[in-house]
Design an enzyme around this catalytic site. Structure first.
Site, PDB file in Angstrom:
ATOM      1  CD  GLN A   7      49.343   8.313  63.538  1.00 22.91           C
ATOM      2  OE1 GLN A   7      48.547   8.877  62.813  1.00 22.91           O
ATOM      3  NE2 GLN A   7      49.855   8.903  64.595  1.00 22.91           N
ATOM      4  CB  SER A  43      43.643   4.372  60.714  1.00 25.17           C
ATOM      5  OG  SER A  43      43.709   5.773  60.721  1.00 25.17           O
ATOM      6  CG  LEU A  44      49.235   5.570  58.175  1.00 23.80           C
ATOM      7  CD1 LEU A  44      49.328   6.764  57.250  1.00 23.80           C
ATOM      8  CD2 LEU A  44      50.311   5.587  59.235  1.00 23.80           C
ATOM      9  NE  ARG A  59      44.986   9.826  56.861  1.00 18.85           N
ATOM     10  CZ  ARG A  59      45.033   9.069  57.947  1.00 18.85           C
ATOM     11  NH1 ARG A  59      46.161   8.980  58.654  1.00 18.85           N
ATOM     12  NH2 ARG A  59      43.958   8.396  58.349  1.00 18.85           N
ATOM     13  CG  HIS A 110      39.601   7.661  62.445  1.00 18.89           C
ATOM     14  ND1 HIS A 110      39.629   7.627  61.072  1.00 18.89           N
ATOM     15  CD2 HIS A 110      40.756   7.102  62.869  1.00 18.89           C
ATOM     16  CE1 HIS A 110      40.760   7.064  60.685  1.00 18.89           C
ATOM     17  NE2 HIS A 110      41.466   6.742  61.750  1.00 18.89           N
ATOM     18  CD  GLN A 129      41.402   6.351  56.619  1.00 18.07           C
ATOM     19  OE1 GLN A 129      42.070   7.351  56.864  1.00 18.07           O
ATOM     20  NE2 GLN A 129      41.941   5.213  56.250  1.00 18.07           N
TER      21      GLN A 129
END
Length: 313
Positions: free
Chosen positions: A10, A91-92, A116, A200, A249
């Protein structure tokens, strides 16, 4: 020559992304069409025409970025037989990496990242969480600042993006207090980020619990290319461990500096950023100048990267 592919998360999304690529490669629109069938709305139309506020909603940003990464990956596969030795995602972006490694089907990944995003949004009511970028301080200093500000609520260092660039996340009051302390300690910049979810950090544990249940319903295969995970900075061939790492994560830091160092330590000399923008390429230059960073987001950058790696191999 050893090279890796990395997928952004993102923040790299923008209206009109991959429009040039779509004019030359039918794989782009067909990938978005596949995602649209899963989502129940026209994702390509959203990405091209907005409104931008909708694209920036986390439950829409996440499928859009996953799909963009896989669209570029499919264009690469169409144009080149060169195959990376490693995959990673910020991340994503880790989901894009797992799809590229054929550990997870694209349609399953689209469903997962949509949920998510929803779970993350629902874990912290709007306005109660925040994220901020702290520039110009050592990692250990930022971690200590978060501890000092934690009497105002949850606040943690969550993205170790490059030396001197750390993102923090947590409750709004605690993040703002950490910004004040960081400024007093001489940070070059300490600024709130325009996000709706404090990713996170520990506030994401309820979202992680819900995601864990969804991950249990999805088939995960042994990756056919090693995927370096954010939470562990290791690769795994075990489906149960991959599920655990994707769950962790959500409430664990993105250890991006260590990820690039791990790739370089394993012989990676070039890194292809697969998706819109150049964020990861920029971070790579700051982490390790010996690793060539090649962002791929349009026909010219795709051709340039293929030529650079083809000539070097």
């Amino acid at each position: 020559m050893t090279f890796a592919f990395v997928f952004p998360g993102q923040g790299s999304q923008s209206l009109g992304m991959l429009a040039d690529l779509s004019e030359h490669f039918p794989q782009v629109k067909s990938t978005f069409s596949e995602a649209s069938d899963v989502l129940g709305y026209d994702l390509w139309n959203l990405v091209q025409n907005g409104p931008e506020s909708d694209l920036n909603q986390t439950d829409r940003t996440q499928p859009a970025m996953l799909t963009a990464g896989i669209a570029v990956w499919r264009c690469w596969q169409h144009q080149s037989s060169l195959k990376p030795a490693f995959l990673a995602g910020h991340s994503l972006g880790e989901y894009s990496a797992l799809v590229a490694a054929e550990a997870m089907s694209f349609t399953d990944a689209v469903k997962l990242v949509k949920m998510r995003g929803q779970f993350m949004q629902e874990a912290v009511p709007s306005g109660e969480g925040a994220m901020a970028a702290i520039l110009g301080l050592e990692d250990a200093e930022v971690t200590e600042i978060c501890q000092q500000a934690s009497d105002a609520g949850v606040v943690e260092a969550v993205n170790f993006n490059s030396p001197g660039q750390v993102v923090i996340a947590g409750s709004d009051a605690a993040v703002k207090k950490a910004i004040e302390i960081a400024t007093d300690k001489g940070a070059k910049r300490a600024l709130l980020l325009p996000v709706s979810v404090p990713s996170h950090c520990a506030l994401m544990r309820p979202a992680a619990d819900r995601l864990k249940q969804e991950l249990a319903t999805v088939t995960i295969n042994t990756p056919n290319i090693a995927v370096i995970h954010n939470a562990s900075v290791t690769s795994s061939s075990d489906s149960a461990e991959i599920r655990d790492l994707l769950t962790q994560q959500l409430f664990s830091p993105v250890r991006w500096v260590e990820t690039i160092q791990h790739l370089a330590g394993n012989g990676v000399t070039s890194l292809v950023e697969c998706g819109p923008g150049k964020v990861l390429a920029g971070l790579t230059k700051r982490i390790d100048k010996t690793v060539a960073a090649l962002p791929v987001f349009d026909p010219a950058s795709l051709e340039k990267a293929i030529q650079a790696l083809g000539e070097a191999s």
